[in-house]
Design a protein around this motif. Structure first.
Motif, mmCIF file in Angstrom:
data_model
loop_
_atom_site.group_PDB
_atom_site.id
_atom_site.type_symbol
_atom_site.label_atom_id
_atom_site.label_comp_id
_atom_site.label_asym_id
_atom_site.label_seq_id
_atom_site.Cartn_x
_atom_site.Cartn_y
_atom_site.Cartn_z
ATOM 1 N N VAL A 124 50.008 -45.451 81.644
ATOM 2 C CA VAL A 124 48.723 -46.149 81.569
ATOM 3 C C VAL A 124 48.903 -47.571 82.095
ATOM 4 C CG1 VAL A 124 46.878 -46.974 80.063
ATOM 5 C CG2 VAL A 124 48.024 -44.788 79.571
ATOM 6 N N LEU A 125 48.042 -47.974 83.025
ATOM 7 C CA LEU A 125 48.040 -49.332 83.567
ATOM 8 C C LEU A 125 46.745 -50.009 83.130
ATOM 9 C CD1 LEU A 125 49.214 -48.460 87.207
ATOM 10 C CD2 LEU A 125 50.613 -48.814 85.163
ATOM 11 N N ARG A 126 46.855 -51.260 82.689
ATOM 12 C CA ARG A 126 45.692 -51.909 82.092
ATOM 13 C C ARG A 126 45.560 -53.354 82.542
ATOM 14 N NH1 ARG A 126 43.700 -51.314 77.231
ATOM 15 N NH2 ARG A 126 42.293 -52.866 78.095
ATOM 16 N N CYS A 127 44.327 -53.759 82.778
ATOM 17 C CA CYS A 127 43.975 -55.182 82.873
ATOM 18 C C CYS A 127 43.387 -55.570 81.523
ATOM 19 C CB CYS A 127 42.951 -55.402 83.982
ATOM 20 S SG CYS A 127 42.139 -57.025 83.920
ATOM 21 N N THR A 128 43.914 -56.599 80.921
ATOM 22 C CA THR A 128 43.426 -57.016 79.602
ATOM 23 C C THR A 128 42.606 -58.302 79.662
ATOM 24 O OG1 THR A 128 45.545 -58.123 79.194
ATOM 25 C CG2 THR A 128 45.308 -55.869 78.383
ATOM 26 N N GLU A 129 42.298 -58.768 80.871
ATOM 27 C CA GLU A 129 41.442 -59.954 81.006
ATOM 28 C C GLU A 129 40.017 -59.612 80.561
ATOM 29 O OE1 GLU A 129 42.554 -62.841 81.797
ATOM 30 O OE2 GLU A 129 44.544 -62.326 82.557
ATOM 31 N N ARG A 183 38.403 -53.558 83.009
ATOM 32 C CA ARG A 183 39.345 -53.185 81.956
ATOM 33 C C ARG A 183 39.612 -51.687 81.916
ATOM 34 N NH1 ARG A 183 37.715 -53.726 77.134
ATOM 35 N NH2 ARG A 183 39.777 -54.018 76.208
ATOM 36 N N SER A 184 39.080 -50.945 82.873
ATOM 37 C CA SER A 184 39.320 -49.500 82.920
ATOM 38 C C SER A 184 40.802 -49.172 82.786
ATOM 39 C CB SER A 184 38.845 -48.923 84.264
ATOM 40 O OG SER A 184 37.456 -49.022 84.427
ATOM 41 N N ALA A 185 41.079 -48.110 82.050
ATOM 42 C CA ALA A 185 42.447 -47.596 82.006
ATOM 43 C C ALA A 185 42.733 -46.848 83.303
ATOM 44 C CB ALA A 185 42.625 -46.671 80.815
ATOM 45 N N ARG A 225 52.903 -37.748 92.988
ATOM 46 C CA ARG A 225 52.163 -38.693 92.155
ATOM 47 C C ARG A 225 50.701 -38.732 92.556
ATOM 48 N NH1 ARG A 225 55.074 -42.510 89.306
ATOM 49 N NH2 ARG A 225 53.488 -44.099 89.589
ATOM 50 N N ILE A 226 49.847 -38.921 91.540
ATOM 51 C CA ILE A 226 48.418 -39.127 91.766
ATOM 52 C C ILE A 226 47.986 -40.299 90.903
ATOM 53 C CG2 ILE A 226 47.798 -37.379 90.022
ATOM 54 C CD1 ILE A 226 45.327 -36.736 91.804
ATOM 55 N N LEU A 227 47.115 -41.174 91.442
ATOM 56 C CA LEU A 227 46.680 -42.385 90.751
ATOM 57 C C LEU A 227 45.175 -42.295 90.499
ATOM 58 C CD1 LEU A 227 47.809 -45.206 89.818
ATOM 59 C CD2 LEU A 227 46.938 -46.103 91.990
ATOM 60 N N LEU A 228 44.795 -42.344 89.223
ATOM 61 C CA LEU A 228 43.393 -42.252 88.805
ATOM 62 C C LEU A 228 42.960 -43.628 88.322
ATOM 63 C CD1 LEU A 228 43.679 -38.850 86.880
ATOM 64 C CD2 LEU A 228 43.153 -39.245 89.313
ATOM 65 N N LEU A 272 52.812 -48.083 91.421
ATOM 66 C CA LEU A 272 51.515 -47.921 92.078
ATOM 67 C C LEU A 272 51.507 -46.833 93.147
ATOM 68 C CD1 LEU A 272 50.246 -51.605 92.489
ATOM 69 C CD2 LEU A 272 49.550 -49.899 90.799
ATOM 70 N N HIS A 273 52.657 -46.522 93.738
ATOM 71 C CA HIS A 273 52.664 -45.561 94.833
ATOM 72 C C HIS A 273 52.139 -44.208 94.388
ATOM 73 C CE1 HIS A 273 53.842 -43.320 98.379
ATOM 74 N NE2 HIS A 273 54.291 -42.392 97.530
ATOM 75 N N ALA A 274 51.343 -43.560 95.269
ATOM 76 C CA ALA A 274 50.837 -42.219 94.974
ATOM 77 C C ALA A 274 50.558 -41.486 96.275
ATOM 78 C CB ALA A 274 49.573 -42.303 94.127
ATOM 79 N N ASP A 275 50.682 -40.172 96.229
ATOM 80 C CA ASP A 275 50.308 -39.353 97.386
ATOM 81 C C ASP A 275 48.795 -39.276 97.506
ATOM 82 O OD1 ASP A 275 53.126 -38.484 97.482
ATOM 83 O OD2 ASP A 275 52.575 -37.311 95.706
ATOM 84 N N ILE A 276 48.126 -39.218 96.330
ATOM 85 C CA ILE A 276 46.672 -39.088 96.257
ATOM 86 C C ILE A 276 46.147 -40.148 95.297
ATOM 87 C CG2 ILE A 276 44.757 -37.584 95.537
ATOM 88 C CD1 ILE A 276 46.545 -35.177 96.225
ATOM 89 N N MET A 277 45.037 -40.776 95.670
ATOM 90 C CA MET A 277 44.410 -41.763 94.790
ATOM 91 C C MET A 277 42.925 -41.470 94.667
ATOM 92 S SD MET A 277 44.294 -45.948 95.009
ATOM 93 C CE MET A 277 43.367 -46.071 96.537
ATOM 94 N N LYS A 278 42.400 -41.696 93.467
ATOM 95 C CA LYS A 278 40.957 -41.686 93.276
ATOM 96 C C LYS A 278 40.425 -43.059 93.646
ATOM 97 C CE LYS A 278 38.690 -42.719 89.574
ATOM 98 N NZ LYS A 278 37.512 -43.515 90.066
ATOM 99 N N ALA A 279 39.414 -43.120 94.490
ATOM 100 C CA ALA A 279 38.827 -44.412 94.852
ATOM 101 C C ALA A 279 38.177 -45.042 93.629
ATOM 102 C CB ALA A 279 37.784 -44.233 95.954
#
Length: 290
Positions: free
Chosen positions: A162-167, A174-176, A186-189, A210-217
Motif C-alpha cells: 500500500v502506498l499512501r499520501c498523508t497530506e 489521499r487515495s490508497a 507487477r500491476i499498479l492500481l 513504482l515500476h509496473a508492467d500494467i498501470m491503472k490511469a
C-alpha cells in the motif's frame, strides 16, 4: 551488506521486468489454468473504478464503482465464482469508488473477511458515503481495517504494498495506491491520485516500488500523469476506467507525446481481463454491448 543485497534484488527484479511479455489475446497456453495465476478483472462500470483480483483461491475487490452499476458488479463477481472476499479494499470514499462496495455489503450475497480503507470510522465526507460504508460494516459484523503507508498485504501468492499520501490534500490525493507483485510481474492500481501525489511518490519511493508492467490511469483519465511518474512506472500498458469518448482529448495528446509506445485500453468500453503466471501477461477485453 543488507543494503548491497537489497540493491542486487532490486536490480534483478528490474532486469526481469524488462523481459515482460504482454499478449493481447484470450488464446492462452493449453496448460494456463493448471498454473498458479493472478487474475485482475477491470469491470466495466462506466466512469468509475471496480477491480476484482483473484489469486490462490482468494478474492479481493478494489473499489466497487458507482452504485448505479451494481448489477454489472454482481454479474462479474458471480461469473468469477466468488463466495467470499478476503478484502473489500476502498481506495477512498468518493461515490464512484465506494458506493458499489456499500451495496455489495448490504446485499448479503458474499462473505466479507475485511473492509479495508484509508479512513477512520469518524471521517465525514460531504455526500455521506463513508458513513454508509461504516454502517454496513457494523450491521453485518464485517471487520474494519485502516491501511497505512508501505503496509504489506497478501492475496494467495501475490504480495501487495500500500502506498499512501498523508497530506491534507483531499480524498482523491489521499487515495490508497496498491502495488501488486506476482512472480516477476507487477500491476499498479492508483485510485484517484493527482499530479501533486505523483511528484511526491517520485521523491518518496524508488523505482522498484513504482515500476509496473500494467498501470491503472489515475482518476479515470481526467488527471495528467506527470512525465517523471510515467518514467518511473514505465508501464507497457495503461488501462483507464472510463469510456474512451469521455476521456479529454488533452489526455490522449499528452500520452502520445510523453509515452508514445504505451498501449492504452478503456475498461469503460468493456470489461478487461488481465492474467499472469508471474512470467507473462494475457490481456483481453469483452465486447461492449451496452
Amino acid at each position: 551488506m543488507k543494503r548491497i543485497l537489497a540493491f542486487l534484488i532490486c536490480l534483478l527484479m528490474l532486469l526481469s521486468a524488462a523481459s515482460a511479455e504482454i499478449y493481447y489475446t484470450n488464446e492462452v497456453p493449453e496448460d494456463w489454468y493448471e498454473r498458479d495465476l493472478l487474475k485482475v478483472t477491470a469491470i466495466d462500470v462506466d466512469r468509475s473504478d471496480a477491480m476484482l483480483l483473484e489469486c490462490g483461491g482468494e478474492f479481493m475487490l478494489v473499489d466497487g464503482g458507482s452504485g448505479q452499476f451494481r448489477d454489472r458488479l454482481y454479474a462479474a463477481v458471480d461469473a468469477a465464482g466468488v463466495k467470499k472476499f478476503k478484502y473489500l479494499f476502498s481506495t477512498h470514499s468518493d461515490n464512484d469508488h465506494v458506493h458499489g462496495l456499500i451495496y455489495l455489503m448490504r446485499s448479503g450475497r458474499y462473505e466479507v473477511e475485511t473492509f479495508t480503507t484509508i479512513n477512520k470510522k469518524s471521517y465525514r465526507d460531504d455526500a455521506g458515503y463513508h458513513k454508509q460504508a461504516v454502517n454496513a460494516t457494523e450491521k453485518y459484523d464485517i471487520p474494519y481495517y485502516i491501511v497505512s503507508d508501505m503496509e504489506s498485504l497478501t492475496l494467495g501468492g501475490a504480495d501487495m504494498t500500500v502506498l499512501r499520501c498523508t497530506e491534507s490534500w483531499g480524498q482523491n490525493a489521499r487515495s490508497a495506491v496498491l502495488a501488486v507483485q506476482f512472480g516477476e510481474r507487477r500491476i499498479l492500481l492508483t485510485g484517484d491520485i493527482d499530479y501533486r501525489v505523483m511528484d511526491q511518490f517520485v521523491e518518496k519511493y524508488d523505482e522498484f516500488i513504482l515500476h509496473a508492467d500494467i498501470m491503472k490511469a489515475p482518476h479515470h483519465g481526467l488527471a495528467t500523469i506527470k512525465a517523471p511518474f510515467l518514467k518511473m512506472v514505465d508501464a507497457e500498458m495503461i488501462f483507464i476506467p472510463n469510456k474512451k469518448k469521455k476521456v479529454p482529448g488533452k489526455f490522449h495528446s499528452y500520452m502520445k507525446k510523453n509515452a508514445p509506445d504505451t498501449k492504452l485500453m478503456y475498461c469503460g468500453d468493456g470489461t478487461m481481463h488481465m492474467e499472469t503466471d508471474g512470467v507473462d501477461w494475457y490481456v483481453w477485453q469483452e465486447k461492449d454491448t451496452k
